[in-house]
Design a protein around this motif. Structure first.
Motif, PDB file in Angstrom:
ATOM      1  N   ALA A 112       0.497   0.245  22.108  1.00  0.00           N
ATOM      2  CA  ALA A 112      -0.710   0.536  21.317  1.00  0.00           C
ATOM      3  C   ALA A 112      -1.588  -0.708  21.205  1.00  0.00           C
ATOM      4  N   LEU A 165      -5.490  -1.286  22.820  1.00  0.00           N
ATOM      5  CA  LEU A 165      -6.649  -1.636  21.987  1.00  0.00           C
ATOM      6  C   LEU A 165      -7.245  -2.985  22.412  1.00  0.00           C
ATOM      7  N   LEU A 215      -4.748   7.286  14.928  1.00  0.00           N
ATOM      8  CA  LEU A 215      -4.577   6.266  15.968  1.00  0.00           C
ATOM      9  C   LEU A 215      -4.344   6.917  17.340  1.00  0.00           C
ATOM     10  N   LYS A 232      -7.594   7.568  18.702  1.00  0.00           N
ATOM     11  CA  LYS A 232      -8.224   6.321  19.151  1.00  0.00           C
ATOM     12  C   LYS A 232      -7.637   5.858  20.489  1.00  0.00           C
ATOM     13  N   LEU A 233      -6.335   6.062  20.650  1.00  0.00           N
ATOM     14  CA  LEU A 233      -5.672   5.641  21.893  1.00  0.00           C
ATOM     15  C   LEU A 233      -5.924   6.631  23.026  1.00  0.00           C
ATOM     16  N   HIS A 287       0.774   1.249  13.163  1.00  0.00           N
ATOM     17  CA  HIS A 287      -0.200   0.704  12.211  1.00  0.00           C
ATOM     18  C   HIS A 287      -0.306  -0.817  12.364  1.00  0.00           C
ATOM     19  N   GLU A 304      -2.107  -1.799  15.565  1.00  0.00           N
ATOM     20  CA  GLU A 304      -3.574  -1.657  15.487  1.00  0.00           C
ATOM     21  C   GLU A 304      -4.175  -2.852  14.734  1.00  0.00           C
ATOM     22  N   GLN A 305      -3.543  -3.204  13.618  1.00  0.00           N
ATOM     23  CA  GLN A 305      -4.037  -4.337  12.833  1.00  0.00           C
ATOM     24  C   GLN A 305      -3.880  -5.652  13.613  1.00  0.00           C
TER      25      GLN A 305
END
Ligand SMILES: Cc1cc2nc3c(=O)[nH]c(=O)nc-3n(C[C@H](O)[C@H](O)[C@H](O)COP(=O)(O)OP(=O)(O)OC[C@H]3O[C@@H](n4cnc5c(N)ncnc54)[C@H](O)[C@@H]3O)c2cc1C
Length: 427
Positions: free
Chosen positions: A22, A26, A58, A61-62, A309, A312-313
């Motif tokens: 992930a 991104l 997410l 988004k992915l 999570h 992503e952060q």
């Protein structure tokens, strides 16, 4: 396929599980040069199949949501039952407070992890596999990673190596929780008895006195079954992991009856390295995400959710650090604070789960004030609860506190008295 030497990457990622893939996707989409090293060839067996609704944003988004809808098994919620079968509580994401998605997925991890890693490669990530990172040296301007296929140079390292925790182990940052020293043994089965309709999609947790089971339907035929117990109990029993699993199933009436016609279709796997956290989540040229940062006993299916999570952060944090080198450390510190907060929230739930009062209260009939709906919201992955969820959570913990001292609802001991004699050791 291994290549001899990488050019300088912006970010080198260790591990191609959900967190690594992930974050890689991104970062690549943000225009960063990313090298990802995964030590195993995919597909490979992996545990951790039950996902949470909050991850769906997410997945959008992915760009993998449609693939999940096509291949993954839907999940409407969960069920907590006592091993004797006398008490059951079902909860559906549909009824949860402040949750933007009303369902989630159960996935076969061999498929899911490969699907995400393939997406990363398609998005321009240089995926090296099988390629184990064996050591890292850090300096002022970046890091050099040693692998079997040569060295890789990168400005930053994002460690997503799961419970191997490559960076945490190198710097001796990993600390276990003494009260959560657990052992888990599991396998996939066919022919496990399921309920009809949406109840056949639920993640089931079957709670005994000294152990608990999960039953996760991963597709129309296969069910993931596992048991978790104190590692001290497993050692004291002096049996193989397979015998431990079979003995526990035989001793729990709910499991025994659901598995009367079941056939095991995979090897039995075991994990002993349970809950831990790293004392630091970042350094000058490194950041940790997913299980490599910390692993909170995933009773409530929070593992992949926290991995995604945090990934992503972490991707946002490293992209920021590459753009603003002087401010990078501040942003990393804020990332670490946030991740520690999320882990603390689930750690509190997990610690409560292992108390008798948690099951007393959670399986009680008709709890007031929409408390289950609020708890359900956080267990669905709502990590920023609004006030109406927050105060109900506090009330839930207050009720647990009182229940420990004065029985507001019938206690587990009462359940034992209710249960069949053979259930007494597990329920
Ligand atoms: C018994 C059990 C049950 C679970 N059940 C659930 C569940 O129902 N739902 C849920 O959400 N979570 C569950 N989890 C947790 C979940 O499996 C993890 O939280 C999740 O896989 C973490 O993802 P990750 O990407 O951080 O790490 P991982 O998925 O572990 O991926 C790490 C990757 O790094 C690779 N790697 C390791 N070392 C190196 C190295 N030196 N070099 C290169 N690559 C390396 C590994 O091969 C691996 O592919 C469960 C865990 C256990 C133990």
């Amino acid at each position: 396929m291994l290549r001899a030497m990488a050019s300088h990457a912006d970010v080198a990622i260790i591990g191609g599980g959900p967190a690594g893939s992930a974050a890689a996707i991104l970062l690549a989409r943000a225009g960063r040069r990313v090298v990802l090293c995964e030590k195993e060839a995919f597909p490979r067996f992996k545990i951790g199949e039950s996902l949470l609704p909050h991850s769906l944003d997410l997945f959008d988004k992915l760009g993998v949501r449609e693939e999940l809808a096509r291949h993954a098994f839907p999940k409407a919620g969960g069920e907590i039952a006592t091993a004797c079968g006398r008490r059951t509580q079902r909860f559906y994401f549909e009824g949860a407070m402040q949750l933007s998605h009303r369902s989630a997925y159960q996935v076969e991890r061999a498929w899911f992890d490969k699907m995400l890693l393939d997406r990363a490669a398609a998005d321009g990530v240089e995926v090296r596999q099988p390629c184990a990172v064996t050591g890292i040296t850090f300096d002022e301007t970046g890091a050099t990673l040693a692998t079997g296929g040569g060295e890789i140079r990168a400005s930053y390292v994002l460690d997503c190596s799961g419970r191997n925790a490559v960076v945490g182990s190198q710097f001796d940052l990993k600390r276990s929780y003494d009260h959560l020293q657990k052992f888990s043994v599991f396998a996939h089965y066919e022919g496990v008895q399921r309920d009809e309709g949406r109840d056949g999609t639920l993640t089931r947790l079957v709670r005994g006195k000294r152990s608990w089971f999960w039953l996760i339907p991963i597709d129309a035929r296969r069910t993931s079954i596992g048991v978790v117990m104190d590692i001290a109990d497993f050692r004291a029993a002096r049996v193989s992991p397979q015998a431990a699993l079979e003995n526990e199933i035989a001793a729990a009436p709910v499991m025994h009856s659901r598995m009367a016609a079941a056939e095991r279709i995979t090897e039995v796997h075991a994990v002993g390295d349970y809950s831990y956290r790293n004392t630091r989540m970042h350094g000058q040229r490194w950041l940790l995400a997913g299980d490599a940062a910390g692993f909170i006993d995933p009773i409530f299916s929070t593992g992949v959710f926290l991995a995604l999570h945090s990934a992503e952060q972490a991707a946002g944090t490293l992209d920021f650090a590459l753009r603003h080198p002087l401010l990078g450390r501040l942003r990393m510190a804020s990332y670490a604070r946030d991740l520690n907060r999320q882990m603390n929230r689930y750690l509190r739930f997990v610690t409560s789960w292992y108390t008798d009062e948690f099951v007393d209260v959670f399986t009680a009939a008709n709890p007031p004030l929409q408390i289950p709906q609020a708890v359900n919201s956080v267990l669905g992955g709502n990590i920023h609860p609004n006030f109406s969820v927050w105060w109900r959570l506090q009330l839930f913990y207050l009720v647990l506190w009182v229940q420990k001292r004065h029985a507001l609802v019938p206690r587990l001991d009462d359940m034992k008295a209710e249960s069949a004699p053979e259930a007494a050791t597990t329920a």
